[in-house]
Design an enzyme around this catalytic site. Structure first.
Site, PDB file in Angstrom:
ATOM      1  CB  THR A  12      -0.922   0.007   1.236  1.00 33.72           C
ATOM      2  OG1 THR A  12      -1.822  -1.108   1.146  1.00 33.72           O
ATOM      3  CG2 THR A  12      -1.730   1.289   1.329  1.00 33.72           C
ATOM      4  CB  THR A  80      -0.257  -4.203   6.212  1.00 31.02           C
ATOM      5  OG1 THR A  80      -1.506  -4.028   5.524  1.00 31.02           O
ATOM      6  CG2 THR A  80       0.485  -2.879   6.271  1.00 31.02           C
TER       7      THR A  80
END
Length: 282
Positions: A12, A80
């Site tokens: 991200t 993540t």
């Protein structure tokens, strides 16, 4: 200036808006590092990888780059979603390190006023600190071995559970080894477990509490048969902390009688990596 290697796998932190949602964008992490006044060595995966697609070949590539590095520290930029798996993989496979290896990611991309710039700056500091595998996230530097992603949205989304040491038999991950994490649940069909184990070389079995499972002789027989044929089974608790205590409850006797290994307080991610790095049941 410290000699830092940045391995940018994706995630991200370096994404941009696309027609179907966030997608990898080239050059964003490099530009952010320049804004922070540093020019580290860069190894950029091409194409960049969403962490949902990270697997054993990627871990091996990271390990090759880290073990071939002679400098002050390494930063691994990573998504993540599988950060806990990669933290476990690198921690278990690398062993003793002369420098820090720091995982870094974010919940929001660079340039959106979120956590990414702060996490990257923290990773640069940690990469000049204590040797070992770490995660720089939300103002904290956490041990990478026992990471748990505890929130899918919040900026402070990780914890770390203490883990015991481990001497791996292998230092690389066999991408052809068939491993999985299986969770016991009430009413779990025995046929499903049997079919799954027949397709696997090993599995992490997430059992209840301090080490119990349902009283089902057919399920007990399936697990024992899998162990006898060489399927490597390792039990961990479905609880985040506390681990397993063999012989604490009669409802757990079948686990140990079947020859399933005790994963103690291991996270499922750590137990999975230990299966991957063990050539045969210990």
């Amino acid at each position: 200036m410290a000699d830092i290697l940045v391995i940018h796998t994706g995630g991200t932190i370096g994404m941009v808006a696309g027609p179907n949602g966030l997608q990898p964008g080239k050059g964003l992490v490099e530009a952010a590092l320049r804004d922070l006044g540093v020019a580290p060595r860069m190894e950029v995966f091409d194409p960049l990888v969403d962490s949902a697609d990270i697997g054993p070949r990627d871990w091996n590539r990271m390990l090759d780059l880290i073990e071939g590095f002679r400098g002050d520290g390494v930063i691994v930029v990573h998504g993540t979603d599988t950060m806990a798996l990669t933290g476990a993989a690198l921690s278990q496979a690398l062993g003793d390190l002369a420098f820090p290896v720091v995982l870094c990611g974010s919940m929001k991309p660079l340039g959106q006023g979120g956590d990414s710039e702060g996490n990257l700056a923290l990773a640069l500091q940690a990469a000049q600190g204590k040797p070992g595998v770490w995660l720089a996230f939300a103002g904290k530097v956490l041990p990478g071995a026992g990471l748990v992603k505890s929130d899918s949205q919040a900026a402070d989304s990780f914890r770390s559970v203490p883990q015991d040491g481990f001497a791996p038999k292998a230092r690389r991950f066999d991408p052809y080894r068939r491993l999985a994490v299986l969770t016991l649940t009430p009413g779990l069909p025995v046929g499903f477990v049997r079919a799954a184990l027949q397709e696997l070389d090993g599995a992490v079995l997430r059992v209840f509490g301090a080490g119990t499972m349902m009283h089902d002789p057919a399920l007990h027989a399936v697990l024992a048969a899998a162990v006898r044929r060489g399927c490597h089974l390792r039990a961990v608790s479905q609880c985040e902390s506390g681990g397993l205590v063999p012989a604490a409850y009669a409802a757990g006797a079948a686990i140990w009688q079947a020859g399933i290994e005790n994963g103690g307080r291991e996270t499922p991610e750590v137990a999975l990596m230990r299966l991957w790095l063990s050539q045969k049941p210990e």
